[in-house]
Design a protein around this motif. Structure first.
Motif, mmCIF file in Angstrom:
data_model
loop_
_atom_site.group_PDB
_atom_site.id
_atom_site.type_symbol
_atom_site.label_atom_id
_atom_site.label_comp_id
_atom_site.label_asym_id
_atom_site.label_seq_id
_atom_site.Cartn_x
_atom_site.Cartn_y
_atom_site.Cartn_z
ATOM 1 N N LEU A 14 63.989 -31.917 21.167
ATOM 2 C CA LEU A 14 64.198 -31.494 22.561
ATOM 3 C C LEU A 14 63.595 -30.113 22.779
ATOM 4 O O LEU A 14 63.820 -29.194 21.976
ATOM 5 C CB LEU A 14 65.699 -31.450 22.882
ATOM 6 C CG LEU A 14 66.461 -32.768 22.674
ATOM 7 C CD1 LEU A 14 67.944 -32.547 22.918
ATOM 8 C CD2 LEU A 14 65.914 -33.847 23.599
ATOM 9 N N ALA A 15 62.843 -29.962 23.858
ATOM 10 C CA ALA A 15 62.223 -28.662 24.143
ATOM 11 C C ALA A 15 63.178 -27.758 24.917
ATOM 12 O O ALA A 15 63.525 -26.681 24.457
ATOM 13 C CB ALA A 15 60.927 -28.867 24.913
ATOM 14 N N ASP A 158 55.520 -33.425 35.903
ATOM 15 C CA ASP A 158 55.026 -34.501 35.049
ATOM 16 C C ASP A 158 55.256 -34.158 33.569
ATOM 17 O O ASP A 158 54.337 -33.762 32.853
ATOM 18 C CB ASP A 158 53.533 -34.733 35.337
ATOM 19 C CG ASP A 158 52.990 -35.869 34.484
ATOM 20 O OD1 ASP A 158 53.803 -36.574 33.846
ATOM 21 O OD2 ASP A 158 51.754 -36.035 34.448
ATOM 22 N N ARG A 159 56.504 -34.281 33.148
ATOM 23 C CA ARG A 159 56.855 -34.056 31.745
ATOM 24 C C ARG A 159 57.767 -35.189 31.320
ATOM 25 O O ARG A 159 58.491 -35.736 32.148
ATOM 26 C CB ARG A 159 57.564 -32.718 31.592
ATOM 27 C CG ARG A 159 56.716 -31.595 32.141
ATOM 28 C CD ARG A 159 57.369 -30.270 31.941
ATOM 29 N NE ARG A 159 57.342 -29.875 30.530
ATOM 30 C CZ ARG A 159 57.920 -28.753 30.096
ATOM 31 N NH1 ARG A 159 58.539 -27.962 30.941
ATOM 32 N NH2 ARG A 159 57.879 -28.431 28.817
ATOM 33 N N PHE A 160 57.727 -35.559 30.053
ATOM 34 C CA PHE A 160 58.560 -36.670 29.591
ATOM 35 C C PHE A 160 59.965 -36.156 29.330
ATOM 36 O O PHE A 160 60.167 -35.257 28.520
ATOM 37 C CB PHE A 160 57.969 -37.318 28.336
ATOM 38 C CG PHE A 160 58.565 -38.665 28.069
ATOM 39 C CD1 PHE A 160 58.065 -39.802 28.684
ATOM 40 C CD2 PHE A 160 59.674 -38.786 27.237
ATOM 41 C CE1 PHE A 160 58.645 -41.044 28.459
ATOM 42 C CE2 PHE A 160 60.268 -40.026 27.009
ATOM 43 C CZ PHE A 160 59.747 -41.156 27.632
ATOM 44 N N VAL A 161 60.927 -36.717 30.044
ATOM 45 C CA VAL A 161 62.302 -36.236 29.930
ATOM 46 C C VAL A 161 63.207 -37.305 29.311
ATOM 47 O O VAL A 161 62.926 -38.502 29.404
ATOM 48 C CB VAL A 161 62.860 -35.803 31.310
ATOM 49 C CG1 VAL A 161 62.148 -34.553 31.808
ATOM 50 C CG2 VAL A 161 62.786 -36.930 32.328
ATOM 51 N N VAL A 162 64.279 -36.829 28.708
ATOM 52 C CA VAL A 162 65.253 -37.735 28.080
ATOM 53 C C VAL A 162 66.661 -37.266 28.416
ATOM 54 O O VAL A 162 66.871 -36.140 28.865
ATOM 55 C CB VAL A 162 65.094 -37.776 26.534
ATOM 56 C CG1 VAL A 162 63.802 -38.448 26.132
ATOM 57 C CG2 VAL A 162 65.201 -36.380 25.925
ATOM 58 N N GLY A 163 67.616 -38.154 28.161
ATOM 59 C CA GLY A 163 69.024 -37.811 28.373
ATOM 60 C C GLY A 163 69.578 -38.488 29.604
ATOM 61 O O GLY A 163 68.829 -38.954 30.468
ATOM 62 N N TYR A 164 70.904 -38.563 29.659
ATOM 63 C CA TYR A 164 71.614 -39.152 30.787
ATOM 64 C C TYR A 164 71.012 -40.525 31.147
ATOM 65 O O TYR A 164 70.727 -40.826 32.294
ATOM 66 C CB TYR A 164 71.610 -38.191 31.980
ATOM 67 C CG TYR A 164 72.690 -38.508 32.991
ATOM 68 C CD1 TYR A 164 74.039 -38.393 32.666
ATOM 69 C CD2 TYR A 164 72.362 -38.940 34.274
ATOM 70 C CE1 TYR A 164 75.025 -38.709 33.581
ATOM 71 C CE2 TYR A 164 73.344 -39.253 35.200
ATOM 72 C CZ TYR A 164 74.672 -39.132 34.843
ATOM 73 O OH TYR A 164 75.648 -39.453 35.755
ATOM 74 N N GLY A 165 70.795 -41.329 30.122
ATOM 75 C CA GLY A 165 70.285 -42.686 30.337
ATOM 76 C C GLY A 165 68.833 -42.852 29.944
ATOM 77 O O GLY A 165 68.411 -43.933 29.534
ATOM 78 N N LEU A 166 68.051 -41.785 30.058
ATOM 79 C CA LEU A 166 66.609 -41.901 29.744
ATOM 80 C C LEU A 166 66.391 -41.721 28.238
ATOM 81 O O LEU A 166 66.996 -40.836 27.625
ATOM 82 C CB LEU A 166 65.813 -40.848 30.509
ATOM 83 C CG LEU A 166 65.786 -41.097 32.006
ATOM 84 C CD1 LEU A 166 66.278 -39.872 32.740
ATOM 85 C CD2 LEU A 166 64.400 -41.470 32.469
ATOM 86 N N ASP A 167 65.507 -42.528 27.680
ATOM 87 C CA ASP A 167 65.342 -42.519 26.227
ATOM 88 C C ASP A 167 63.930 -42.222 25.790
ATOM 89 O O ASP A 167 62.976 -42.324 26.570
ATOM 90 C CB ASP A 167 65.718 -43.902 25.668
ATOM 91 C CG ASP A 167 64.642 -44.940 25.971
ATOM 92 O OD1 ASP A 167 64.298 -45.099 27.171
ATOM 93 O OD2 ASP A 167 64.119 -45.557 25.026
ATOM 94 N N TYR A 177 73.006 -34.366 29.660
ATOM 95 C CA TYR A 177 72.084 -33.589 30.509
ATOM 96 C C TYR A 177 70.682 -34.179 30.379
ATOM 97 O O TYR A 177 70.450 -35.075 29.553
ATOM 98 C CB TYR A 177 72.088 -32.109 30.086
ATOM 99 C CG TYR A 177 71.919 -31.922 28.590
ATOM 100 C CD1 TYR A 177 70.662 -32.017 27.991
ATOM 101 C CD2 TYR A 177 73.033 -31.698 27.776
ATOM 102 C CE1 TYR A 177 70.522 -31.873 26.624
ATOM 103 C CE2 TYR A 177 72.883 -31.560 26.396
ATOM 104 C CZ TYR A 177 71.623 -31.651 25.833
ATOM 105 O OH TYR A 177 71.488 -31.545 24.471
ATOM 106 N N ILE A 178 69.752 -33.655 31.190
ATOM 107 C CA ILE A 178 68.351 -34.092 31.092
ATOM 108 C C ILE A 178 67.558 -32.982 30.415
ATOM 109 O O ILE A 178 67.624 -31.820 30.831
ATOM 110 C CB ILE A 178 67.744 -34.335 32.507
ATOM 111 C CG1 ILE A 178 68.564 -35.337 33.314
ATOM 112 C CG2 ILE A 178 66.267 -34.713 32.408
ATOM 113 C CD1 ILE A 178 68.260 -36.778 33.107
#
Ligand code: IMP
Length: 186
Positions: A14-15, A158-167, A177-178
């Motif tokens: 995670l960044a 336009d960045r790849f995000v994860v968390g709160y459902g996103l994988d 959180y995202i």
């Protein structure tokens, strides 16, 4: 398929946090109010497109005060390298006759717009009383189809995000959180 061999490796993926739990909670309240305001005595069906919007849906539905029901769908996208528009098929359909319902699709993110465009086309022909889209995240810079959600809670770059459902490869969905994925490490 990525495998993490330690908690450190997992955390280093995670960044930075882009959207906090508190910000998400405010957005959930706003989305629930939007759904409450739709109520006119006809049934409301909240549709989650699995798996990304499951956390968002479950938080929203607890704050909705009008009668509502829950439905689930799953889709698969097929990319053709010659076109930015992909084809989408339903791999798990709703077990509902949606005619007579106000249908609200709850999405995690509208990115290119392909998924939501195809789902809207498929559901529109089934004659719902109304059909709307609520999305937690919106990446308008990636859009290949001219389509916007009726309610969009956060516009993100336009960045790849994860968390709160996103994988990412099924990881990180359960974060509250995202966060931005650290693409140097992954
Ligand atoms: P579409 O490009 O709008 O069709 O989005 C398709 C799907 O891609 C979304 O429902 C997400 O599951 C996934 N997606 C798009 N952007 C991201 C991201 O930044 N992180 C994780 N999943 C994403």
């Amino acid at each position: 398929m990525k495998h993490f061999h330690s908690i450190e490796e997992y955390k280093n993926g995670l960044a930075e946090i882009l959207i906090t739990e508190e910000q998400i909670e405010e957005a959930v309240t706003k989305a629930a109010k939007y759904i409450d305001d739709l109520y006119d005595g006809s049934p409301i069906l909240l549709v989650s497109i699995l798996k990304g919007s499951v956390l968002f849906l479950s938080d929203i539905c607890k704050k909705v005060t009008v009668p509502c029901e829950l439905g689930f769908m799953r889709t698969r996208s097929y990319f053709d390298s010659t076109s930015p528009v992909c084809s989408v098929s339903i791999t798990m359909d709703l077990d509902y006759d949606i005619s007579g319902y106000h249908v609200v699709i709850i999405e995690d993110i509208v990115d290119t717009g392909n998924t939501i465009n195809e789902v809207l086309k498929m559901l529109r022909v089934r004659g719902p009383r109304s059909l709307r889209v609520v999305t937690l995240l919106d990446k308008p810079s990636r859009r290949v189809i001219d389509l916007n959600a009726d309610l969009s809670l956060f516009t993100i770059p336009d960045r790849f995000v994860v968390g709160y459902g996103l994988d990412f490869d099924e990881y990180y969905r359960t974060l509250p959180y995202i966060a931005v994925l650290n693409t140097e490490i992954i």
